[in-house]
Design a protein around this motif. Structure first.
Motif, short mmCIF file in Angstrom:
data_model
loop_
_atom_site.label_atom_id
_atom_site.label_comp_id
_atom_site.label_asym_id
_atom_site.label_seq_id
_atom_site.Cartn_x
_atom_site.Cartn_y
_atom_site.Cartn_z
N PHE A 8 0.81 -1.22 0.00
CA PHE A 8 0.00 0.00 0.00
C PHE A 8 0.84 1.27 0.00
O PHE A 8 0.29 2.36 0.09
CB PHE A 8 -0.96 -0.02 1.20
CG PHE A 8 -1.92 -1.16 1.14
CD1 PHE A 8 -3.00 -1.13 0.27
CD2 PHE A 8 -1.71 -2.31 1.89
CE1 PHE A 8 -3.88 -2.21 0.18
CE2 PHE A 8 -2.58 -3.39 1.81
CZ PHE A 8 -3.67 -3.34 0.95
N ASP A 9 2.16 1.12 -0.06
CA ASP A 9 3.04 2.29 -0.08
C ASP A 9 3.69 2.40 -1.45
O ASP A 9 4.25 1.42 -1.95
CB ASP A 9 4.09 2.14 1.03
CG ASP A 9 4.85 3.43 1.28
OD1 ASP A 9 5.58 3.86 0.35
OD2 ASP A 9 4.72 3.99 2.37
N ASP A 10 3.61 3.56 -2.06
CA ASP A 10 4.19 3.76 -3.41
C ASP A 10 5.67 3.42 -3.45
O ASP A 10 6.17 2.89 -4.43
CB ASP A 10 3.99 5.21 -3.88
CG ASP A 10 2.54 5.49 -4.24
OD1 ASP A 10 1.76 4.52 -4.40
OD2 ASP A 10 2.20 6.68 -4.35
N LEU A 11 6.39 3.72 -2.36
CA LEU A 11 7.83 3.50 -2.30
C LEU A 11 8.18 2.01 -2.39
O LEU A 11 9.19 1.64 -2.99
CB LEU A 11 8.37 4.08 -0.98
CG LEU A 11 9.87 4.02 -0.74
CD1 LEU A 11 10.60 4.90 -1.77
CD2 LEU A 11 10.19 4.48 0.67
N THR A 12 7.35 1.16 -1.83
CA THR A 12 7.69 -0.27 -1.69
C THR A 12 6.80 -1.21 -2.52
O THR A 12 7.07 -2.41 -2.57
CB THR A 12 7.59 -0.68 -0.21
OG1 THR A 12 6.31 -0.28 0.29
CG2 THR A 12 8.69 -0.04 0.61
N HIS A 13 5.78 -0.67 -3.13
CA HIS A 13 4.81 -1.50 -3.85
C HIS A 13 5.47 -2.44 -4.87
O HIS A 13 5.22 -3.64 -4.89
CB HIS A 13 3.77 -0.60 -4.54
CG HIS A 13 2.79 -1.34 -5.36
ND1 HIS A 13 1.71 -2.00 -4.81
CD2 HIS A 13 2.74 -1.58 -6.70
CE1 HIS A 13 1.03 -2.59 -5.77
NE2 HIS A 13 1.62 -2.36 -6.92
N GLU A 14 6.31 -1.89 -5.73
CA GLU A 14 6.92 -2.68 -6.81
C GLU A 14 7.84 -3.78 -6.26
O GLU A 14 7.80 -4.92 -6.73
CB GLU A 14 7.68 -1.74 -7.76
CG GLU A 14 7.78 -2.25 -9.18
CD GLU A 14 6.47 -2.80 -9.77
OE1 GLU A 14 6.48 -3.95 -10.23
OE2 GLU A 14 5.45 -2.10 -9.75
N LYS A 15 8.66 -3.44 -5.27
CA LYS A 15 9.56 -4.44 -4.66
C LYS A 15 8.75 -5.53 -3.97
O LYS A 15 9.13 -6.71 -4.02
CB LYS A 15 10.50 -3.78 -3.64
CG LYS A 15 11.62 -2.99 -4.26
CD LYS A 15 12.70 -3.90 -4.80
CE LYS A 15 13.86 -3.10 -5.36
NZ LYS A 15 14.65 -3.85 -6.31
N LEU A 70 14.09 0.12 1.72
CA LEU A 70 12.88 0.88 1.37
C LEU A 70 11.82 0.73 2.46
O LEU A 70 11.16 1.71 2.83
CB LEU A 70 12.32 0.41 0.03
CG LEU A 70 13.17 0.73 -1.20
CD1 LEU A 70 12.55 0.09 -2.44
CD2 LEU A 70 13.30 2.24 -1.38
N ALA A 71 11.65 -0.48 2.96
CA ALA A 71 10.64 -0.73 3.99
C ALA A 71 10.98 0.05 5.26
O ALA A 71 10.08 0.50 5.98
CB ALA A 71 10.55 -2.22 4.29
N GLY A 72 12.26 0.24 5.53
CA GLY A 72 12.68 1.02 6.70
C GLY A 72 12.17 2.44 6.64
O GLY A 72 11.90 3.06 7.67
N LYS A 73 12.03 2.95 5.42
CA LYS A 73 11.49 4.31 5.24
C LYS A 73 9.96 4.31 5.24
O LYS A 73 9.35 5.29 5.64
CB LYS A 73 12.01 4.89 3.91
CG LYS A 73 13.50 5.07 3.88
CD LYS A 73 13.96 5.51 2.50
CE LYS A 73 15.49 5.55 2.45
NZ LYS A 73 15.99 5.43 1.10
N ALA A 74 9.36 3.25 4.76
CA ALA A 74 7.91 3.19 4.60
C ALA A 74 7.17 2.86 5.91
O ALA A 74 6.04 3.28 6.11
CB ALA A 74 7.54 2.17 3.53
N LEU A 75 7.82 2.07 6.78
CA LEU A 75 7.17 1.63 8.03
C LEU A 75 7.60 2.51 9.20
O LEU A 75 8.75 2.94 9.27
CB LEU A 75 7.56 0.17 8.33
CG LEU A 75 7.17 -0.88 7.30
CD1 LEU A 75 7.83 -2.22 7.64
CD2 LEU A 75 5.67 -1.04 7.20
#
Length: 141
Positions: free
Chosen positions: A59-66, A119-124
């Motif tokens: 649900f986060d644009d930053l991590t969606h593709e990964k 990336l998840a570190g930034k998104a969560l």
């Protein structure tokens, strides 16, 4: 413990199992046991990793593709495990497939730890990292 530490702990176990698996020879009890243990570990890990790590990342644009890419790799791993189960353990084809699995597992875990985790570190949020670890560990153990 945060979600990254929880996942890395199980990644280390998966690396050990897949490394041991390709050192086995023939249709032996050791190969059967390692294969069963690895299969269970990978299936459980993928299920709960998708639920408690990748689901929020979708649900986060930053991590969606990964997240989508990693879930697709889980399916590739499942397919290789099915291929191994359908192949005679004493055949050379089995070891070829096991080495493919070994390569894919190592690639997947490395990519998660070096790309997705960043990336998840930034998104969560910090709170999410802790609560997701607890939910993941409770489900896994």
């Amino acid at each position: 413990m945060n979600i990254f530490e929880a996942l890395r702990h199980d990644h280390d176990k998966q690396r050990e199992l897949v490394d041991a698996l390709i050192q086995t020879h023939g249709d032996t009890e050791q190969r059967h046991e390692l294969m069963d243990e690895l299969k269970t570990e990978l299936e459980q890990h993928a299920k709960f990793e998708e639920r408690y790590f990748y689901n929020p990342l979708m649900f986060d644009d930053l991590t969606h593709e990964k997240a989508r890419h990693s879930v697709a790799e889980h399916h590739e791993i499942d397919e290789l495990i099915e291929q191994l189960e359908d192949t005679e353990m004493s055949s050379s084809a089995w070891l070829v497939a096991a080495k493919k699995l070994h390569h894919l597992v190592h690639h997947h875990l490395s990519e998660e730890e070096h790309e997705v985790f960043q990336l998840a570190g930034k998104a969560l949020t910090e709170g999410q990292k802790q609560s997701l670890a607890k939910q993941y560990n409770d489900a896994m153990h």
